[in-house]
Motif scaffolding. Structure first.
Motif, short mmCIF file in Angstrom:
data_model
loop_
_atom_site.label_atom_id
_atom_site.label_comp_id
_atom_site.label_asym_id
_atom_site.label_seq_id
_atom_site.Cartn_x
_atom_site.Cartn_y
_atom_site.Cartn_z
N GLU A 23 -5.43 12.09 2.41
CA GLU A 23 -5.77 11.36 1.86
C GLU A 23 -6.15 10.30 3.00
OE1 GLU A 23 -3.71 9.16 -1.01
OE2 GLU A 23 -3.13 11.28 -2.60
N ALA A 24 -6.00 10.46 4.16
CA ALA A 24 -6.67 9.74 4.70
C ALA A 24 -7.27 9.89 6.12
CB ALA A 24 -5.06 8.74 5.80
N THR A 25 -7.84 9.24 6.55
CA THR A 25 -9.23 9.65 8.18
C THR A 25 -8.08 9.72 8.83
OG1 THR A 25 -9.41 7.61 7.96
CG2 THR A 25 -10.91 9.26 7.18
N PRO A 26 -8.03 10.65 10.13
CA PRO A 26 -6.97 10.65 11.01
C PRO A 26 -7.35 9.27 11.92
CG PRO A 26 -9.20 12.20 11.39
CD PRO A 26 -9.27 11.66 9.85
N ILE A 27 -6.20 8.77 12.75
CA ILE A 27 -5.92 8.04 13.59
C ILE A 27 -7.11 9.08 14.63
CG2 ILE A 27 -5.30 7.08 15.40
CD1 ILE A 27 -4.04 5.87 12.86
N ARG A 28 -7.79 8.61 15.15
CA ARG A 28 -8.85 9.03 16.72
C ARG A 28 -8.09 8.07 17.86
NH1 ARG A 28 -14.60 9.95 16.09
NH2 ARG A 28 -14.31 12.31 16.47
N ARG A 45 0.10 13.17 2.58
CA ARG A 45 1.07 12.62 1.61
C ARG A 45 2.57 13.48 0.69
NH1 ARG A 45 -1.41 7.48 -1.50
NH2 ARG A 45 0.79 6.82 -2.97
N ASP A 53 5.59 5.79 -3.08
CA ASP A 53 4.16 5.64 -1.53
C ASP A 53 5.69 4.89 -0.80
OD1 ASP A 53 2.83 5.68 -3.87
OD2 ASP A 53 2.68 3.59 -5.04
N TYR A 76 4.41 7.03 1.88
CA TYR A 76 3.41 7.57 2.61
C TYR A 76 3.27 6.23 3.47
CZ TYR A 76 -1.83 8.22 2.45
OH TYR A 76 -2.35 8.64 2.97
N GLU A 77 4.08 4.57 3.39
CA GLU A 77 2.65 3.65 4.00
C GLU A 77 4.43 3.67 5.16
OE1 GLU A 77 5.11 0.03 1.13
OE2 GLU A 77 5.03 -1.10 3.90
N LEU A 120 1.86 5.95 7.41
CA LEU A 120 1.38 5.81 7.87
C LEU A 120 1.35 4.59 9.10
CD1 LEU A 120 -1.21 4.91 4.06
CD2 LEU A 120 -2.25 6.43 6.31
N ARG A 132 0.11 4.41 12.91
CA ARG A 132 -0.98 3.64 13.80
C ARG A 132 0.68 2.49 14.80
NH1 ARG A 132 -0.27 0.45 8.44
NH2 ARG A 132 1.40 -1.48 9.00
#
Lengths: 158, 446
Positions: free
Chosen positions: B192-197, B348, B354, B357-358, B361, B365
């Motif tokens: 569901e999330a864009t990747p961290i690049r 996910r 949730d 998933y939190e 994520l 980061r």
């Protein structure tokens, strides 16, 4: 009485504290529940269940700052420096009765270390609340224009 | 002058039992050969089927230097093509992902292709009558990649038409992907999330090796994880709850003994994982309601079996790492000999709370972002290595920790968690797959 000028002065001072590396004075600008947020998605609404580059409370900001001076923090040998160039802040809300103050500021940010220099641009959003006679940061949000680009190390605060 | 091209003997000479020559990290010719041979001969991660949920959805990727596009066809099947129009070579899809509707349309001359790659239409088609066009490769539409396997929604491809089959290539190592998927009460993951690049100015293999290097965290990450523990101990006050952030940072500072007994498991073809007995992911707080969901879905015994498997980093040779316990996949995408794009994906767990998933994520980061202080520690070391390896003083990288002279290649084994054997395992596979389709050895250049 908090005026639009108070907000603008606050934002300029905040950037100046970062540029002059007065980290403790900068941290003192935050409300105890303050957050620093750098989203990873366009017009992102949720910092928790959407991915972010940063979403930090005071504890995590302190970790980041104490690390900068660590004896074994090799990525800070040599140290990074930064520079903010701000456009005049746009005051979105200045409501002393409600205690709500919001501004959005377009910026150019430069971070440099050794022989490398990186430039970033975007918008800083400030969500401020009064604590006594002073303003404190409830939320500082950084929206980079190229939030989805692959960056190298970003070590300081924008 | 070319030293290594078409010279399997010279390439083999770069890898000794417990040492590798610096050219594998710094020589542009070796990098070119990796792109030409190693990546096409290996099974490479392309993306996740949940990114292609509807007909017409597509994702783009690179396998080595080859641009590819994966699409979901109207019948639900997934197809993979080279991302080039058969006319003049223009890339037909330029975005990382999107929906193309019923067909791909080349932006240059409007040649169009069905989402299974076949040629749909060409404007002014009569201009091709009698030209022999139907006998050309272009008439077949987009060039298909034949060897594609969707394993539990993970899309892998091998560009070479011949080579090692998917099951033989990955074997038992797929158990890490199985475990990650099984952690969903519905047995399903979703992107569901864009990747961290994160762009790294170093060779891609430095990152891969680091995934099973257990003797650096307590040294290199003293600056980040060590500081996090210090600040928490000072500032926690009367709080009895360890915040999620401290739970994620803290275990990085575990001592050598912890990693030694955690163990490393190696598999054939360069795959392997840290965290056999336990891992830095072992002691996260339970998330309310989750265990109940898992027990309801899998039964008491199986649910505990799934959640008891807390592998740390699983390297899938050549260039991805999967972290099942926090649902993360890192893709180390080679750009140049000294440049690597890292894309860190979070999945996910469908049907799970949730909070999980939190946490995933947050982990991504904290550890994998260009704004991550842990990431800064690592990248600093890779960049210094990329520079330091230019030194002529010693041209060999030493991988001898816990080396045994009778180590068999391509076996499954569980070993001491601080061994460098997984790195030796990777380099054995590296030499095997990079030379696999080279012609018979020519005489080594004198």
């Amino acid at each position: 009485m908090i005026s639009e000028k108070t907000i603008t002065d606050f934002i300029y001072r905040e950037a100046d504290l970062l540029d002059t590396m007065q980290w403790q004075a900068w941290l003192d600008l935050f409300h105890p529940e303050g957050r620093y947020w750098m989203p990873l998605e366009w017009q992102q609404q949720d910092p928790v269940l959407q991915p972010s580059l940063m979403y930090e409370d005071l504890l995590l900001m302190k970790v980041r700052i104490e690390r900068l001076a660590g004896e074994r923090t090799f990525s800070q040998k040599p140290k990074s420096r930064c520079h903010h160039l701000l456009q005049a802040p746009q005051i979105l809300v200045c409501d002393p009765a409600a205690g709500t103050f919001k501004a959005r500021t377009s910026f150019l940010y430069t971070e440099t270390r050794g022989d490398t220099l990186e430039r970033f641009s975007g918008w800083a959003s400030h969500d401020l609340v009064p604590v006594g006679d002073e303003l404190k940061i409830r939320l500082k949000r950084i929206d980079l224009v190229n939030f989805d680009a692959p960056f190298g190390n970003i070590q300081l605060f924008m | 002058m070319a030293k290594y091209g078409k010279n399997p003997r010279a390439i083999g000479g770069l890898v000794r039992d417990a040492e590798v020559h610096r050219d594998v990290y710094v020589d542009p010719e070796v990098f070119d050969l990796e792109m030409e041979h190693l990546f096409p001969n290996s099974w490479i991660y392309v993306g996740h089927a949940s990114q292609l949920s509807k007909a017409g959805d597509f994702i783009t990727a690179n396998i080595g230097r080859q641009p590819v596009v994966a699409s979901r066809h109207t019948d639900g099947s997934i197809h993979l093509f080279y991302n080039r129009c058969p006319h003049k070579g223009v890339k037909i899809a330029s975005e990382p992902c999107g929906n193309t509707g019923k067909f791909f349309r080349c932006p240059y001359h409007a040649w169009s292709f069905k989402t299974d790659g076949s040629l749909l239409a060409i404007p002014l088609k009569k201009g091709y009558e009698g030209t022999g066009f139907t006998d050309t490769q272009a008439n077949d539409g987009l060039s298909r990649i034949k060897n594609v396997v969707v394993y539990r929604d993970f899309i892998f491809a091998r560009l070479s038409e011949s080579g090692v089959g998917f099951e033989d290539y990955f074997g038992e190592s797929l158990s890490t992907i199985d475990n990650m998927v099984d952690r969903s009460p519905e047995g399903k993951l979703a992107v569901e999330a864009t990747p961290i690049r994160y762009m790294h100015t170093c060779n891609w293999k430095m990152l891969v090796e680091n995934q099973t290097d257990t003797c650096h965290p307590m040294v290199a990450h003293e600056s980040s994880a060590g500081t996090a523990i210090k600040v928490w101990q000072r500032e926690q006050g009367n709080s009895t709850e360890t915040p999620m952030a401290v739970q994620l940072y803290g275990p990085f500072m575990s001592p050598y003994e912890f990693y030694e007994q955690s163990g490393i498991r190696i598999w054939p073809n360069g795959h392997g994982h840290t965290g056999v007995a336990n891992s830095i992911h072992s002691n996260y707080s339970d998330v309310e309601g989750y265990l109940g969901q898992m027990v309801a879905a899998y039964g008491e015994k199986r649910a505990h079996e799934i959640l008891g498997e807390v592998r740390h980093n699983t390297v899938y040779f050549p260039n991805i790492m999967v972290k099942g316990a926090v649902q993360i996949l890192r893709n180390f995408i080679p750009i140049a000999v000294d440049r690597t794009l890292v894309e860190s994906w979070v999945y996910r767990l469908v049907g799970a709370p949730d909070k999980l998933y939190e946490r995933a994520l947050m982990y991504n980061r904290f550890i994998n972002a260009p704004t991550s202080i842990v990431g800064h520690d690592d990248l600093e070391m890779y960049e210094r290595a990329q520079e330091g390896l230019k030194s002529n003083g010693n041209q060999w990288v030493n991988l001898r920790r816990l080396y045994e002279s009778n180590e068999a290649p391509d076996v499954t084994a569980v070993i001491n968690g601080t061994s460098e054997r997984q790195m030796r395992n990777q380099f054995h596979a590296w030499a095997k797959f990079i030379t696999m389709d080279m012609d018979q050895p020519v005489e080594a250049a004198e």
